[in-house]
Design a protein around this motif. Structure first.
Motif, PDB file in Angstrom:
ATOM      1  N   SER A   1      37.530  56.059  38.192  1.00  0.00           N
ATOM      2  CA  SER A   1      38.873  55.518  38.028  1.00  0.00           C
ATOM      3  C   SER A   1      38.823  54.029  37.773  1.00  0.00           C
ATOM      4  O   SER A   1      38.042  53.311  38.402  1.00  0.00           O
ATOM      5  CB  SER A   1      39.707  55.777  39.288  1.00  0.00           C
ATOM      6  OG  SER A   1      39.847  57.151  39.516  1.00  0.00           O
ATOM      7  N   ASP A   2      39.679  53.573  36.863  1.00  0.00           N
ATOM      8  CA  ASP A   2      39.805  52.142  36.637  1.00  0.00           C
ATOM      9  C   ASP A   2      40.527  51.487  37.803  1.00  0.00           C
ATOM     10  O   ASP A   2      41.388  52.095  38.437  1.00  0.00           O
ATOM     11  CB  ASP A   2      40.607  51.861  35.355  1.00  0.00           C
ATOM     12  CG  ASP A   2      39.787  52.058  34.094  1.00  0.00           C
ATOM     13  OD1 ASP A   2      38.583  51.723  34.100  1.00  0.00           O
ATOM     14  OD2 ASP A   2      40.358  52.543  33.098  1.00  0.00           O
ATOM     15  N   ILE A   3      40.171  50.235  38.045  1.00  0.00           N
ATOM     16  CA  ILE A   3      40.912  49.374  38.964  1.00  0.00           C
ATOM     17  C   ILE A   3      41.683  48.432  38.058  1.00  0.00           C
ATOM     18  O   ILE A   3      41.106  47.801  37.174  1.00  0.00           O
ATOM     19  CB  ILE A   3      39.965  48.557  39.855  1.00  0.00           C
ATOM     20  CG1 ILE A   3      39.013  49.471  40.612  1.00  0.00           C
ATOM     21  CG2 ILE A   3      40.760  47.668  40.809  1.00  0.00           C
ATOM     22  CD1 ILE A   3      37.772  48.749  41.105  1.00  0.00           C
ATOM     23  N   TYR A   4      42.999  48.335  38.268  1.00  0.00           N
ATOM     24  CA  TYR A   4      43.832  47.517  37.400  1.00  0.00           C
ATOM     25  C   TYR A   4      44.218  46.216  38.098  1.00  0.00           C
ATOM     26  O   TYR A   4      44.474  46.202  39.304  1.00  0.00           O
ATOM     27  CB  TYR A   4      45.090  48.284  36.995  1.00  0.00           C
ATOM     28  CG  TYR A   4      44.760  49.497  36.167  1.00  0.00           C
ATOM     29  CD1 TYR A   4      44.478  49.370  34.812  1.00  0.00           C
ATOM     30  CD2 TYR A   4      44.690  50.759  36.741  1.00  0.00           C
ATOM     31  CE1 TYR A   4      44.154  50.479  34.039  1.00  0.00           C
ATOM     32  CE2 TYR A   4      44.362  51.871  35.980  1.00  0.00           C
ATOM     33  CZ  TYR A   4      44.093  51.722  34.633  1.00  0.00           C
ATOM     34  OH  TYR A   4      43.754  52.821  33.878  1.00  0.00           O
ATOM     35  N   ALA A   5      44.252  45.154  37.313  1.00  0.00           N
ATOM     36  CA  ALA A   5      44.698  43.872  37.852  1.00  0.00           C
ATOM     37  C   ALA A   5      46.183  43.982  38.177  1.00  0.00           C
ATOM     38  O   ALA A   5      46.983  44.295  37.295  1.00  0.00           O
ATOM     39  CB  ALA A   5      44.463  42.760  36.833  1.00  0.00           C
ATOM     40  N   PRO A   6      46.561  43.765  39.425  1.00  0.00           N
ATOM     41  CA  PRO A   6      47.976  43.872  39.776  1.00  0.00           C
ATOM     42  C   PRO A   6      48.792  42.699  39.253  1.00  0.00           C
ATOM     43  O   PRO A   6      49.983  42.830  39.013  1.00  0.00           O
ATOM     44  CB  PRO A   6      47.974  43.892  41.300  1.00  0.00           C
ATOM     45  CG  PRO A   6      46.681  43.279  41.694  1.00  0.00           C
ATOM     46  CD  PRO A   6      45.716  43.533  40.581  1.00  0.00           C
ATOM     47  N   LEU A   7      48.122  41.547  39.051  1.00  0.00           N
ATOM     48  CA  LEU A   7      48.778  40.325  38.616  1.00  0.00           C
ATOM     49  C   LEU A   7      47.816  39.544  37.734  1.00  0.00           C
ATOM     50  O   LEU A   7      46.609  39.782  37.763  1.00  0.00           O
ATOM     51  CB  LEU A   7      49.170  39.484  39.849  1.00  0.00           C
ATOM     52  CG  LEU A   7      50.072  40.197  40.861  1.00  0.00           C
ATOM     53  CD1 LEU A   7      50.048  39.491  42.204  1.00  0.00           C
ATOM     54  CD2 LEU A   7      51.488  40.312  40.336  1.00  0.00           C
ATOM     55  N   SER A   8      48.331  38.591  36.996  1.00  0.00           N
ATOM     56  CA  SER A   8      47.494  37.778  36.112  1.00  0.00           C
ATOM     57  C   SER A   8      46.937  36.563  36.841  1.00  0.00           C
ATOM     58  O   SER A   8      47.618  35.973  37.688  1.00  0.00           O
ATOM     59  CB  SER A   8      48.314  37.311  34.907  1.00  0.00           C
ATOM     60  OG  SER A   8      48.756  38.418  34.150  1.00  0.00           O
ATOM     61  N   GLY A   9      45.696  36.217  36.504  1.00  0.00           N
ATOM     62  CA  GLY A   9      45.082  35.049  37.108  1.00  0.00           C
ATOM     63  C   GLY A   9      43.591  35.012  36.845  1.00  0.00           C
ATOM     64  O   GLY A   9      43.109  35.593  35.868  1.00  0.00           O
ATOM     65  N   GLU A  10      42.853  34.347  37.740  1.00  0.00           N
ATOM     66  CA  GLU A  10      41.409  34.195  37.616  1.00  0.00           C
ATOM     67  C   GLU A  10      40.725  34.742  38.859  1.00  0.00           C
ATOM     68  O   GLU A  10      41.130  34.440  39.984  1.00  0.00           O
ATOM     69  CB  GLU A  10      41.052  32.718  37.461  1.00  0.00           C
ATOM     70  CG  GLU A  10      39.561  32.469  37.363  1.00  0.00           C
ATOM     71  CD  GLU A  10      39.224  30.984  37.299  1.00  0.00           C
ATOM     72  OE1 GLU A  10      38.030  30.670  37.445  1.00  0.00           O
ATOM     73  OE2 GLU A  10      40.132  30.159  37.119  1.00  0.00           O
ATOM     74  N   VAL A  11      39.698  35.561  38.662  1.00  0.00           N
ATOM     75  CA  VAL A  11      38.925  36.091  39.787  1.00  0.00           C
ATOM     76  C   VAL A  11      38.165  34.930  40.428  1.00  0.00           C
ATOM     77  O   VAL A  11      37.403  34.240  39.761  1.00  0.00           O
ATOM     78  CB  VAL A  11      37.949  37.189  39.315  1.00  0.00           C
ATOM     79  CG1 VAL A  11      37.068  37.666  40.467  1.00  0.00           C
ATOM     80  CG2 VAL A  11      38.719  38.359  38.703  1.00  0.00           C
ATOM     81  N   VAL A  12      38.411  34.709  41.724  1.00  0.00           N
ATOM     82  CA  VAL A  12      37.749  33.605  42.434  1.00  0.00           C
ATOM     83  C   VAL A  12      36.744  34.095  43.473  1.00  0.00           C
ATOM     84  O   VAL A  12      35.948  33.314  43.977  1.00  0.00           O
ATOM     85  CB  VAL A  12      38.766  32.632  43.080  1.00  0.00           C
ATOM     86  CG1 VAL A  12      39.558  31.913  42.002  1.00  0.00           C
ATOM     87  CG2 VAL A  12      39.688  33.347  44.055  1.00  0.00           C
ATOM     88  N   ALA A  13      36.773  35.382  43.794  1.00  0.00           N
ATOM     89  CA  ALA A  13      35.798  35.960  44.721  1.00  0.00           C
ATOM     90  C   ALA A  13      35.678  37.447  44.462  1.00  0.00           C
ATOM     91  O   ALA A  13      36.646  38.103  44.064  1.00  0.00           O
ATOM     92  CB  ALA A  13      36.203  35.720  46.175  1.00  0.00           C
ATOM     93  N   VAL A  14      34.473  37.971  44.672  1.00  0.00           N
ATOM     94  CA  VAL A  14      34.178  39.394  44.517  1.00  0.00           C
ATOM     95  C   VAL A  14      33.501  39.847  45.805  1.00  0.00           C
ATOM     96  O   VAL A  14      32.635  39.159  46.341  1.00  0.00           O
ATOM     97  CB  VAL A  14      33.246  39.614  43.303  1.00  0.00           C
ATOM     98  CG1 VAL A  14      32.784  41.054  43.224  1.00  0.00           C
ATOM     99  CG2 VAL A  14      33.936  39.207  42.013  1.00  0.00           C
ATOM    100  N   ASN A  15      33.905  40.995  46.311  1.00  0.00           N
ATOM    101  CA  ASN A  15      33.324  41.528  47.539  1.00  0.00           C
ATOM    102  C   ASN A  15      32.023  42.269  47.199  1.00  0.00           C
ATOM    103  O   ASN A  15      32.032  43.463  46.928  1.00  0.00           O
ATOM    104  CB  ASN A  15      34.314  42.448  48.237  1.00  0.00           C
ATOM    105  CG  ASN A  15      33.826  42.908  49.588  1.00  0.00           C
ATOM    106  OD1 ASN A  15      32.725  42.572  50.014  1.00  0.00           O
ATOM    107  ND2 ASN A  15      34.648  43.677  50.273  1.00  0.00           N
TER     108      ASN A  15
END
Length: 128
Positions: A67-81
């Motif tokens: 399944s795809d994970i969709y961006a809920p809002l627009s912006g810049e990824v600043v951290a990844v778990n």
């Protein structure tokens, strides 16, 4: 299904929690992880990637499907778990805790208000 009151939700079963004035943490809901089954692989974007609301920002693979994970809002990824990349089952065990996926610095911090609240999300998934 657990639907925390303090979070916001998308129609695609992502949750959003504020972590700062212009940053949010994103994950998939308890409902979504339950539908997926045992999560065995997670692909997340790189820090610094610009995301647009509604666009795919990664994938979650389970024993049932991808399944795809969709961006809920627009912006810049600043951290990844990275912990969920090495231990994807964490998404099943703690979808609202250690199973978070990314943090995003929002282009428009007020856009969070346009997402579903807990009552709206419960209506969507048929929970009362």
């Amino acid at each position: 299904m657990v639907v925390p009151e303090e979070l916001r939700y998308t129609e695609q079963h992502e949750w959003v929690a504020r972590t700062g004035d212009d940053t949010v943490r994103v994950g998939i809901t308890d409902y979504a992880q339950g539908q997926l089954g045992d999560v065995v692989f997670v692909q997340l974007p790189e820090v610094g990637r610009k995301v647009t609301a509604g666009d795919s920002l990664g994938e979650v693979e389970s024993t049932k499907s991808v399944s795809d994970i969709y961006a809920p809002l627009s912006g810049e990824v600043v951290a990844v778990n990275e912990a969920v990349v090495t231990a994807p089952e964490t998404i099943n065990e703690a979808p609202y805790g250690d199973g978070w996926l990314v943090e995003v610095r929002l282009d428009d911090p007020a856009s969070v208000q346009g997402l579903l609240d807990a009552a709206g999300y419960r209506d969507k998934i048929g929970e009362v």
